[in-house]
Design an enzyme around this catalytic site. Structure first.
Site, PDB file in Angstrom:
ATOM      1  N   ARG A  35       0.824  -1.220   0.000  1.00 35.95           N
ATOM      2  CA  ARG A  35       0.000   0.000   0.000  1.00 35.95           C
ATOM      3  C   ARG A  35       0.860   1.273   0.000  1.00 35.95           C
ATOM      4  O   ARG A  35       0.456   2.291  -0.559  1.00 35.95           O
ATOM      5  CB  ARG A  35      -0.926   0.008   1.220  1.00 35.95           C
ATOM      6  CG  ARG A  35      -2.098  -0.935   1.074  1.00 35.95           C
ATOM      7  CD  ARG A  35      -2.934  -0.928   2.333  1.00 35.95           C
ATOM      8  NE  ARG A  35      -4.148  -1.708   2.154  1.00 35.95           N
ATOM      9  CZ  ARG A  35      -4.990  -1.983   3.136  1.00 35.95           C
ATOM     10  NH1 ARG A  35      -4.752  -1.552   4.360  1.00 35.95           N
ATOM     11  NH2 ARG A  35      -6.077  -2.679   2.893  1.00 35.95           N
ATOM     12  N   LYS A 170     -14.673 -14.885   5.326  1.00 37.48           N
ATOM     13  CA  LYS A 170     -15.668 -13.964   5.893  1.00 37.48           C
ATOM     14  C   LYS A 170     -16.975 -14.019   5.119  1.00 37.48           C
ATOM     15  O   LYS A 170     -17.207 -13.244   4.198  1.00 37.48           O
ATOM     16  CB  LYS A 170     -15.104 -12.542   5.909  1.00 37.48           C
ATOM     17  CG  LYS A 170     -14.072 -12.355   6.997  1.00 37.48           C
ATOM     18  CD  LYS A 170     -13.616 -10.919   7.034  1.00 37.48           C
ATOM     19  CE  LYS A 170     -12.141 -10.832   7.295  1.00 37.48           C
ATOM     20  NZ  LYS A 170     -11.464  -9.883   6.421  1.00 37.48           N
ATOM     21  N   GLY A 312      -7.278  -8.760   1.242  1.00 36.83           N
ATOM     22  CA  GLY A 312      -6.061  -8.610   2.028  1.00 36.83           C
ATOM     23  C   GLY A 312      -5.198  -9.862   2.037  1.00 36.83           C
ATOM     24  O   GLY A 312      -4.000  -9.804   1.741  1.00 36.83           O
TER      25      GLY A 312
HETATM   26  P1  ADP Z   1      -9.320 -12.014   1.797  1.00 33.52           P
HETATM   27  O1  ADP Z   1      -8.595 -11.252   2.884  1.00 33.52           O
HETATM   28  O2  ADP Z   1      -8.399 -12.399   0.677  1.00 33.52           O
HETATM   29  O3  ADP Z   1     -10.549 -11.320   1.321  1.00 33.52           O
HETATM   30  P2  ADP Z   1     -10.640 -13.581   3.821  1.00 33.52           P
HETATM   31  O4  ADP Z   1     -10.170 -12.630   4.861  1.00 33.52           O
HETATM   32  O5  ADP Z   1     -12.096 -13.674   3.553  1.00 33.52           O
HETATM   33  O6  ADP Z   1      -9.845 -13.372   2.448  1.00 33.52           O
HETATM   34  O7  ADP Z   1     -10.209 -15.048   4.211  1.00 33.52           O
HETATM   35  C1  ADP Z   1      -8.875 -15.418   4.386  1.00 33.52           C
HETATM   36  C2  ADP Z   1      -8.812 -16.479   5.416  1.00 33.52           C
HETATM   37  O8  ADP Z   1      -9.571 -17.604   5.012  1.00 33.52           O
HETATM   38  C3  ADP Z   1      -7.399 -16.979   5.635  1.00 33.52           C
HETATM   39  O9  ADP Z   1      -7.041 -16.775   6.978  1.00 33.52           O
HETATM   40  C4  ADP Z   1      -7.520 -18.468   5.312  1.00 33.52           C
HETATM   41  O10 ADP Z   1      -6.750 -19.261   6.163  1.00 33.52           O
HETATM   42  C5  ADP Z   1      -8.976 -18.737   5.547  1.00 33.52           C
HETATM   43  N1  ADP Z   1      -9.427 -19.975   4.917  1.00 33.52           N
HETATM   44  C6  ADP Z   1      -9.507 -20.289   3.606  1.00 33.52           C
HETATM   45  N2  ADP Z   1      -9.945 -21.548   3.436  1.00 33.52           N
HETATM   46  C7  ADP Z   1     -10.150 -22.050   4.673  1.00 33.52           C
HETATM   47  C8  ADP Z   1     -10.607 -23.310   5.172  1.00 33.52           C
HETATM   48  N3  ADP Z   1     -10.940 -24.306   4.358  1.00 33.52           N
HETATM   49  N4  ADP Z   1     -10.691 -23.459   6.526  1.00 33.52           N
HETATM   50  C9  ADP Z   1     -10.359 -22.456   7.349  1.00 33.52           C
HETATM   51  N5  ADP Z   1      -9.936 -21.256   6.950  1.00 33.52           N
HETATM   52  C10 ADP Z   1      -9.830 -21.052   5.627  1.00 33.52           C
HETATM   53  C1  3PG Z   2      -8.030  -2.162   5.645  1.00 29.48           C
HETATM   54  O1  3PG Z   2      -6.982  -2.624   6.090  1.00 29.48           O
HETATM   55  O2  3PG Z   2      -8.901  -2.858   5.096  1.00 29.48           O
HETATM   56  C2  3PG Z   2      -8.221  -0.681   5.699  1.00 29.48           C
HETATM   57  O3  3PG Z   2      -7.057  -0.046   6.117  1.00 29.48           O
HETATM   58  C3  3PG Z   2      -9.394  -0.330   6.573  1.00 29.48           C
HETATM   59  O4  3PG Z   2      -9.134  -0.698   7.879  1.00 29.48           O
HETATM   60  P1  3PG Z   2     -10.355  -0.937   8.876  1.00 29.48           P
HETATM   61  O5  3PG Z   2     -10.989  -2.244   8.485  1.00 29.48           O
HETATM   62  O6  3PG Z   2      -9.744  -0.950  10.253  1.00 29.48           O
HETATM   63  O7  3PG Z   2     -11.318   0.214   8.705  1.00 29.48           O
HETATM   64 MG    MG Z   3      -8.706 -11.143   5.010  1.00 31.18          MG
END
Ligand code: ADP
Ligand code: 3PG
Ligand code: MG
Length: 357
Positions: A35, A170, A312
């Site tokens: 970033r 999520k 992320g």
């Molecule tokens: P992104 O940040 O790319 O949008 P998310 O935050 O939604 O993705 O999800 C990422 C998380 O999902 C990671 O910590 C990964 O370990 C978890 N994950 C993916 N597949 C599985 C699974 N089968 N069981 C548990 N956790 C999982």
């Molecule tokens: C992020 O890391 O997604 C942005 O910096 C926003 O952070 P936040 O989810 O704490 O608002």
């Molecule tokens: Mg994530």
């Protein structure tokens, strides 16, 4: 919305630049400065025009974190002298930031003559430094913000065939996307922990896998012909990793990744697509080195399709693999990318559009 390319006569003026240097830090070290690097074109442009730059960022959720490691990393990467660029404190230290409090906003705005938002990844937050300042100062979009809008908008008005790959964990933030992209895309491939809820809804055993269990109307989605679900998974079974069919998971097993047949299955879809949008890892990549996600990322990198990737965790993996340049666009956003893909705009973008100044 005005672009910073339209900024005139800013020599000597103070420009408040909202950046998002909320980067992953471990033991005081920046794990991924993605970033920070992405904000440099905007900073360089303003600096060359003779502006006095004050960078505003948050770090962490609650404002307690010191910006020191971030500032250090910024000056190391950018090669600016400390006297050339100023930093405001971690803006979330001030309660008025998250409340978008008008008194705080006015104080913040009074520090500058012009405002630039180059913080796409926090533009889903209606905070003072994102949506408040444009009410008081002439306001412009930075280069990264513009690039995010331009590239992510391609998914809203897609070329076909269009493949959407969704993984991660999520569920609540990703479900609106499944519903929307089942309409916009030609194929929707689901992996990650999200898959577990789909398998459960099909009546399959998912053992001790991570599931969300909320009622998102998955049964109806399962009937959609565009939905492509993996046929096999990697499970952890008594400490061992085993590849097996989705119908063969046992009560004490944990699904960690999509399986080898599923990886083969997605390849032809990648080959025939003109546009690929991907968000979220296909498996618990931290546990097993990235497994399926890395393999499928390599297929996508090789394909002729325009590839747009966000999330992320997904982007962290791409950085780790040093593959950022292998995709058409890698988004700096987490939640902001999901919200933009779902709604086509963000509060921070609307604030720039409505800026009267
Ligand atoms: P992104 O940040 O790319 O949008 P998310 O935050 O939604 O993705 O999800 C990422 C998380 O999902 C990671 O910590 C990964 O370990 C978890 N994950 C993916 N597949 C599985 C699974 N089968 N069981 C548990 N956790 C999982
Ligand atoms: C992020 O890391 O997604 C942005 O910096 C926003 O952070 P936040 O989810 O704490 O608002
Ligand atoms: Mg994530």
């Amino acid at each position: 919305m005005k672009s910073i390319k339209q900024v005139k006569n800013i020599k000597g003026k103070v420009v408040l630049v909202r950046v998002d240097f909320n980067v992953p830090i471990k033991d005081g070290k920046i794990e991924d400065p993605f970033r920070i690097k992405k904000a440099l074109p905007t900073i360089d442009f303003l600096h060359k025009k003779g502006a006095k730059i004050i960078l505003i960022t948050h770090l962490g959720k609650d404002g307690s974190a010191s910006l020191e490691p971030v500032i250090k990393s910024f000056f190391k990467i950018s090669k600016y002298k400390k006297s050339e660029i100023s930093f405001f404190e971690n803006v979330r230290k001030f309660p008025g930031e998250e409340k978008n409090d008008p008194t705080f906003t006015r104080k913040l705005a009074s520090l500058g003559d012009v405002y630039v938002n180059d913080a796409f990844s926090v533009s889903h937050r209606a905070h003072a430094s994102v949506v408040g300042i444009p009410k008081y100062l002439p306001s412009y979009a930075g280069f990264q913000l513009e690039a995010e809008i331009k590239n992510l908008s391609k998914a809203l008005n897609p070329k076909h065939p269009f493949l959407f790959i969704l993984g991660g964990a999520k569920f609540s933030t990703k479900m609106p996307l499944i519903k929307k992209y089942l309409k916009l895309a030609d194929y929707c491939f689901i992996g990650g922990a999200l898959l577990n809820d789909f398998l459960k809804a099909k009546g399959y055993e998912v053992g001790k896998s991570l599931i969300d269990n909320s009622n998102y109307g998955i049964e109806k989605i399962l009937k959609n012909k565009k939905l492509i679900l993996p046929v096999d998974v990697v499970v952890k079974s008594s400490g061992k990793l085993i590849n097996k069919g989705v119908t063969e998971v046992l009560k004490d097993e944990i699904i960690l990744d999509i399986g080898s047949e599923s990886i083969k299955m997605i390849e032809p879809y990648i080959k025939k697509s003109k546009l690929i949008l991907w968000n979220g890892p296909l498996g618990k990549y931290e546990a097993g080195g990235g497994g399926a996600t890395k393999k499928v990322l390599k297929f996508v990198a090789k394909s002729k399709a325009e590839s747009i990737i966000g999330g992320g965790d997904t982007v962290e993996l791409i950085s780790e693999m040093k593959m950022e340049k292998d995709f058409s666009f890698v988004s700096t956003g987490g939640g902001a990318t999901l919200d933009f893909l779902a709604n086509g705009t963000l509060p921070g973008i609307k604030a720039l559009e409505n800026s009267k100044k």
